[in-house]
Write a protein that holds these residues in place. Structure first.
Motif, PDB file in Angstrom:
ATOM      1  N   ALA A  31       0.817  -1.214   0.000  1.00  0.00           N
ATOM      2  CA  ALA A  31       0.000   0.000   0.000  1.00  0.00           C
ATOM      3  C   ALA A  31       0.851   1.265   0.000  1.00  0.00           C
ATOM      4  O   ALA A  31       0.440   2.289  -0.508  1.00  0.00           O
ATOM      5  CB  ALA A  31      -0.927  -0.009   1.203  1.00  0.00           C
ATOM      6  N   THR A  32       2.052   1.192   0.547  1.00  0.00           N
ATOM      7  CA  THR A  32       2.900   2.382   0.619  1.00  0.00           C
ATOM      8  C   THR A  32       4.012   2.370  -0.431  1.00  0.00           C
ATOM      9  O   THR A  32       4.953   3.141  -0.331  1.00  0.00           O
ATOM     10  CB  THR A  32       3.529   2.491   2.019  1.00  0.00           C
ATOM     11  OG1 THR A  32       4.284   1.304   2.273  1.00  0.00           O
ATOM     12  CG2 THR A  32       2.480   2.671   3.080  1.00  0.00           C
ATOM     13  N   GLU A  33       3.918   1.520  -1.405  1.00  0.00           N
ATOM     14  CA  GLU A  33       4.944   1.405  -2.446  1.00  0.00           C
ATOM     15  C   GLU A  33       4.956   2.660  -3.312  1.00  0.00           C
ATOM     16  O   GLU A  33       3.928   3.251  -3.604  1.00  0.00           O
ATOM     17  CB  GLU A  33       4.643   0.190  -3.313  1.00  0.00           C
ATOM     18  CG  GLU A  33       5.817  -0.340  -4.082  1.00  0.00           C
ATOM     19  CD  GLU A  33       6.892  -0.941  -3.197  1.00  0.00           C
ATOM     20  OE1 GLU A  33       8.059  -0.642  -3.475  1.00  0.00           O
ATOM     21  OE2 GLU A  33       6.587  -1.685  -2.271  1.00  0.00           O
ATOM     22  N   HIS A  34       6.152   3.086  -3.710  1.00  0.00           N
ATOM     23  CA  HIS A  34       6.292   4.267  -4.539  1.00  0.00           C
ATOM     24  C   HIS A  34       7.449   4.039  -5.497  1.00  0.00           C
ATOM     25  O   HIS A  34       8.446   3.428  -5.142  1.00  0.00           O
ATOM     26  CB  HIS A  34       6.571   5.497  -3.656  1.00  0.00           C
ATOM     27  CG  HIS A  34       6.282   6.789  -4.343  1.00  0.00           C
ATOM     28  ND1 HIS A  34       7.151   7.373  -5.219  1.00  0.00           N
ATOM     29  CD2 HIS A  34       5.210   7.602  -4.273  1.00  0.00           C
ATOM     30  CE1 HIS A  34       6.632   8.505  -5.671  1.00  0.00           C
ATOM     31  NE2 HIS A  34       5.457   8.666  -5.111  1.00  0.00           N
ATOM     32  N   VAL A  35       7.327   4.529  -6.715  1.00  0.00           N
ATOM     33  CA  VAL A  35       8.368   4.286  -7.711  1.00  0.00           C
ATOM     34  C   VAL A  35       9.616   5.117  -7.470  1.00  0.00           C
ATOM     35  O   VAL A  35      10.695   4.768  -7.943  1.00  0.00           O
ATOM     36  CB  VAL A  35       7.851   4.549  -9.143  1.00  0.00           C
ATOM     37  CG1 VAL A  35       6.770   3.574  -9.506  1.00  0.00           C
ATOM     38  CG2 VAL A  35       7.387   5.976  -9.308  1.00  0.00           C
ATOM     39  N   LEU A  36       9.494   6.207  -6.749  1.00  0.00           N
ATOM     40  CA  LEU A  36      10.640   7.062  -6.467  1.00  0.00           C
ATOM     41  C   LEU A  36      11.068   6.904  -5.016  1.00  0.00           C
ATOM     42  O   LEU A  36      10.241   6.658  -4.140  1.00  0.00           O
ATOM     43  CB  LEU A  36      10.296   8.524  -6.729  1.00  0.00           C
ATOM     44  CG  LEU A  36       9.853   8.871  -8.149  1.00  0.00           C
ATOM     45  CD1 LEU A  36       9.415  10.323  -8.218  1.00  0.00           C
ATOM     46  CD2 LEU A  36      10.964   8.610  -9.144  1.00  0.00           C
ATOM     47  N   GLU A  37      12.366   7.066  -4.799  1.00  0.00           N
ATOM     48  CA  GLU A  37      12.855   7.039  -3.426  1.00  0.00           C
ATOM     49  C   GLU A  37      12.372   8.306  -2.731  1.00  0.00           C
ATOM     50  O   GLU A  37      12.595   9.415  -3.198  1.00  0.00           O
ATOM     51  CB  GLU A  37      14.385   6.997  -3.413  1.00  0.00           C
ATOM     52  CG  GLU A  37      14.962   6.975  -2.026  1.00  0.00           C
ATOM     53  CD  GLU A  37      16.480   7.017  -2.037  1.00  0.00           C
ATOM     54  OE1 GLU A  37      17.044   7.370  -0.998  1.00  0.00           O
ATOM     55  OE2 GLU A  37      17.091   6.705  -3.076  1.00  0.00           O
ATOM     56  N   LEU A  38      11.682   8.119  -1.638  1.00  0.00           N
ATOM     57  CA  LEU A  38      11.150   9.274  -0.920  1.00  0.00           C
ATOM     58  C   LEU A  38      12.040   9.615   0.252  1.00  0.00           C
ATOM     59  O   LEU A  38      12.607   8.742   0.897  1.00  0.00           O
ATOM     60  CB  LEU A  38       9.734   8.976  -0.411  1.00  0.00           C
ATOM     61  CG  LEU A  38       8.689   8.736  -1.485  1.00  0.00           C
ATOM     62  CD1 LEU A  38       7.358   8.394  -0.840  1.00  0.00           C
ATOM     63  CD2 LEU A  38       8.531   9.959  -2.359  1.00  0.00           C
TER      64      LEU A  38
END
Length: 95
Positions: free
Chosen positions: A51-58
Protein backbone atom coordinates in the motif's frame (compact mmCIF):
# COMPACT_ATOMS: atom_id res chain seq x y z
CA UNK A 1 -17.79 4.42 -20.09
CA UNK A 2 -19.57 6.95 -22.21
CA UNK A 3 -21.11 10.04 -20.78
CA UNK A 4 -24.17 11.61 -22.30
CA UNK A 5 -24.63 15.29 -22.92
CA UNK A 6 -27.26 15.25 -20.17
CA UNK A 7 -24.70 13.87 -17.67
CA UNK A 8 -22.27 16.67 -18.48
CA UNK A 9 -24.99 19.31 -18.35
CA UNK A 10 -26.21 17.97 -14.99
CA UNK A 11 -22.74 18.05 -13.44
CA UNK A 12 -22.02 21.48 -14.93
CA UNK A 13 -25.26 22.76 -13.41
CA UNK A 14 -24.25 21.40 -9.99
CA UNK A 15 -20.89 23.17 -10.31
CA UNK A 16 -22.59 26.36 -11.54
CA UNK A 17 -20.72 26.19 -14.85
CA UNK A 18 -22.07 27.17 -18.24
CA UNK A 19 -20.90 25.56 -21.48
CA UNK A 20 -21.87 25.95 -25.10
CA UNK A 21 -23.36 22.97 -26.95
CA UNK A 22 -20.01 22.30 -28.65
CA UNK A 23 -18.18 22.39 -25.31
CA UNK A 24 -20.68 19.97 -23.75
CA UNK A 25 -20.11 17.51 -26.61
CA UNK A 26 -16.32 17.82 -26.31
CA UNK A 27 -16.44 17.45 -22.52
CA UNK A 28 -18.63 14.35 -22.78
CA UNK A 29 -16.02 12.73 -25.03
CA UNK A 30 -13.05 13.83 -22.91
CA UNK A 31 -14.57 12.85 -19.57
CA UNK A 32 -15.68 9.54 -21.04
CA UNK A 33 -12.07 8.86 -22.07
CA UNK A 34 -10.86 9.66 -18.54
CA UNK A 35 -13.42 7.30 -17.02
CA UNK A 36 -12.47 4.57 -19.53
CA UNK A 37 -8.82 4.94 -18.50
CA UNK A 38 -9.74 4.78 -14.81
CA UNK A 39 -11.69 1.58 -15.53
CA UNK A 40 -8.63 0.12 -17.28
CA UNK A 41 -6.47 0.96 -14.24
CA UNK A 42 -8.96 -0.62 -11.85
CA UNK A 43 -8.62 -3.92 -13.73
CA UNK A 44 -4.88 -4.17 -12.95
CA UNK A 45 -3.77 -6.79 -10.43
CA UNK A 46 -2.29 -4.84 -7.53
CA UNK A 47 -2.52 -7.63 -4.97
CA UNK A 48 1.30 -7.90 -4.71
CA UNK A 49 1.93 -4.17 -4.41
CA UNK A 50 2.37 -2.80 -0.92
CA UNK A 51 0.00 0.00 0.00
CA UNK A 52 2.90 2.38 0.62
CA UNK A 53 4.94 1.41 -2.45
CA UNK A 54 6.29 4.27 -4.54
CA UNK A 55 8.37 4.29 -7.71
CA UNK A 56 10.64 7.06 -6.47
CA UNK A 57 12.86 7.04 -3.43
CA UNK A 58 11.15 9.27 -0.92
CA UNK A 59 12.90 11.32 1.67
CA UNK A 60 11.89 14.01 4.10
CA UNK A 61 12.12 17.32 2.28
CA UNK A 62 11.18 19.48 5.23
CA UNK A 63 13.72 21.84 6.69
CA UNK A 64 14.74 21.66 10.30
CA UNK A 65 12.63 23.59 12.76
CA UNK A 66 14.63 26.56 13.94
CA UNK A 67 13.39 28.95 16.58
CA UNK A 68 13.69 32.52 15.36
CA UNK A 69 12.63 35.78 16.97
CA UNK A 70 9.06 36.86 16.26
CA UNK A 71 8.08 40.13 14.65
CA UNK A 72 7.08 42.88 16.98
CA UNK A 73 3.51 44.12 16.74
CA UNK A 74 4.74 47.32 15.11
CA UNK A 75 6.73 45.36 12.49
CA UNK A 76 3.76 43.13 11.70
CA UNK A 77 1.45 46.13 11.23
CA UNK A 78 4.02 48.27 9.36
CA UNK A 79 2.53 47.59 5.89
CA UNK A 80 -1.09 47.21 6.98
CA UNK A 81 -3.41 49.63 5.20
CA UNK A 82 -5.32 50.18 8.44
CA UNK A 83 -4.95 49.09 12.05
CA UNK A 84 -6.73 49.69 15.31
CA UNK A 85 -5.72 48.84 18.88
CA UNK A 86 -2.71 46.84 17.67
CA UNK A 87 -4.76 44.67 15.25
CA UNK A 88 -5.33 44.58 11.51
CA UNK A 89 -8.49 46.46 10.61
CA UNK A 90 -10.42 45.03 7.67
CA UNK A 91 -13.75 45.90 6.08
CA UNK A 92 -16.83 44.17 7.48
CA UNK A 93 -17.83 41.15 5.39
CA UNK A 94 -21.05 40.20 7.17
CA UNK A 95 -24.04 42.37 7.88
Amino acid sequence: MSLTREDVTYVANLARLEFTADEVTALADQLGAVLDYAQTLSELDTSKVKATEHVLELKNVFREDVVKPCLTNEQALANAPDSEAGCFKVPRVME
